[in-house]
Design an enzyme around this catalytic site. Structure first.
Site, PDB file in Angstrom:
ATOM      1  N   CYS A  66     -65.196   2.549 105.674  1.00  0.00           N
ATOM      2  CA  CYS A  66     -66.253   3.798 106.288  1.00  0.00           C
ATOM      3  C   CYS A  66     -65.960   4.969 105.839  1.00  0.00           C
ATOM      4  O   CYS A  66     -66.992   5.644 105.247  1.00  0.00           O
ATOM      5  CB  CYS A  66     -66.204   3.702 107.786  1.00  0.00           C
ATOM      6  SG  CYS A  66     -64.496   4.135 108.471  1.00  0.00           S
ATOM      7  N   HIS A 321     -63.194   5.942 112.942  1.00  0.00           N
ATOM      8  CA  HIS A 321     -64.411   5.500 111.974  1.00  0.00           C
ATOM      9  C   HIS A 321     -65.247   6.598 111.607  1.00  0.00           C
ATOM     10  O   HIS A 321     -65.232   7.546 112.330  1.00  0.00           O
ATOM     11  CB  HIS A 321     -65.269   4.550 113.013  1.00  0.00           C
ATOM     12  CG  HIS A 321     -66.405   4.240 112.451  1.00  0.00           C
ATOM     13  ND1 HIS A 321     -66.381   3.143 111.209  1.00  0.00           N
ATOM     14  CD2 HIS A 321     -67.888   4.471 112.465  1.00  0.00           C
ATOM     15  CE1 HIS A 321     -67.611   3.128 110.823  1.00  0.00           C
ATOM     16  NE2 HIS A 321     -68.727   3.895 111.400  1.00  0.00           N
TER      17      HIS A 321
END
Ligand code: ZN
Length: 376
Positions: A66, A321
């Site tokens: 990510c 994330h």
């Protein structure tokens, strides 16, 4: 669509203030509203942003990728960067092409623009990065990965004129100084930075309230005394001195790095999640004092910027994330690039990344990318 990426060479992480200590903050006022806004964002999902020129396409997560995906989208959406990328010389030979980061980025950009799917797999580029010791399936710090990627791109562009253009597109120039407090003798050194690593606390460990405060604090001199005293050439002995830097030149694409991560007891990384608001535009002539700018700084009148992208981190320092909020330079709308999913969002959604100390898992802006209002 445009796509952008970047980071200045020889970037140094200068620490003008001590490592911030963890503090209990009270900035929970935005929390509930933020959560509602985040929900609304999903309702406006566009499955690939079909209304960007050729469609902004997501990037599939290949396992902890990510961070890489977010940075790639920020590079690719920057048309000033893609103009350079499109002019690179194609390496000769299959083996050379496989290991060229800029070439593999160009292929990926073209694949994204041709794709009729909502997202593509960046596996060729990811494989290319492993050749240069950037491992897959590793949790990266976006600021560090940005530096590594930018240096790989810059060092592998063989046309020196293009490499120079890339350098000028991202490089912040500063003058570091050291002033003896006894005799006022000053020594200076010019240096380049790719990001400004901005503190969350001032030198008295007080929380900074806005991005402007943080920028101002970054350019405040630090007094070096006792064990930190420096040798003064004129006094010919160690004296207390003032150490700081003056801003000389700001690039078209300016990357700010909020120092939200820090080592606690040198063993594990902690995240500071409190709110630090940032605005959609910055005027450095308003933020910095005359002493904080180099007297020969040219183009000061053009030190006016609009926010272009926010690389946001959610979760804990050790397990989180990344996604990227990017304002399209073609249609001026904000989009959220979250791996394979891309959706249009509002400025209120972007503001939800200001941070909130009550919600340690919430999204917090980590890299802020500003774009000069008047391109050079
Ligand atoms: Zn001196």
């Amino acid at each position: 669509m445009g796509q952008r990426f970047g980071c200045p060479e020889n970037s140094r992480k200068l620490e003008l203030s001590p490592n911030p200590s963890m503090r209990k903050e009270e900035d929970g006022e935005e929390s509930r509203e933020q959560a509602v806004k985040r929900g609304g964002k999903q309702l406006r999902a566009l499955h690939g942003v079909a209304d960007l020129n050729n469609g902004a396409i997501g990037l599939y997560n290949m396992g902890l990728s990510c961070c890489l995906n977010s940075l790639l989208q920020v590079f690719f959406m920057n048309t000033h960067f893609t103009v350079i990328l499109r002019r690179i010389r194609v390496p000769i030979g299959h083996a050379e092409q496989k290991k060229s980061v800029p070439y593999q980025m160009l292929l990926l950009l073209e694949q994204m623009q041709r794709s009729k799917q909502r997202a593509v797999y960046p596996q060729e580029l990811a494989h290319c990065l492993t050749v240069h010791n950037l491992k897959l399936f590793v949790q990266y710090d976006a600021a560090q990965l940005f530096l590594s990627l930018w240096n790989l791109i810059k060092n592998q562009i063989t046309d020196w004129e293009l490499a120079d253009r890339l350098t000028r597109l991202y490089t912040i120039r500063v003058q570091e100084y050291l002033i003896c407090e006894k005799c006022s003798f000053e020594t200076t050194r010019e240096s380049n930075m790719l990001t400004l690593p901005l503190p969350m606390f001032n030198s008295s460990s007080q929380r900074l309230k806005t991005l402007e405060d943080s920028l101002h604090c970054f350019f405040q001199p630090e007094q070096l005394t006792d064990n930190n005293m420096c040798l003064c050439e004129q006094c010919e002995r160690k004296t207390s001195c003032l150490q700081g830097m003056r801003l000389t030149c700001l690039p078209q694409t300016l990357t700010l790095h909020l120092k939200r991560f820090y080592f606690k007891k040198s063993t594990w990384t902690q995240k500071i999640s409190y709110s630090l608001p940032f605005s959609q535009s910055l005027d450095f002539n308003q933020i910095l004092t005359q002493e904080q700018c180099h007297p020969d700084a040219k183009e000061k009148a053009d030190w006016q910027y609009d926010l272009f992208a926010v690389v946001a981190h959610s979760g804990l320092a050790s397990c989180g994330h990344y996604c990227a909020y990017i304002r399209s330079l073609t249609d001026c709308r904000w989009y959220c690039f979250n791996d394979s999913s891309v959706c249009q969002v509002s400025w209120d959604d972007v503001k939800s990344t200001y941070g909130n100390s009550r919600f340690h898992w919430g999204e917090t802006a980590y890299l802020l990318v500003y774009m000069r209002k008047n391109p050079q």
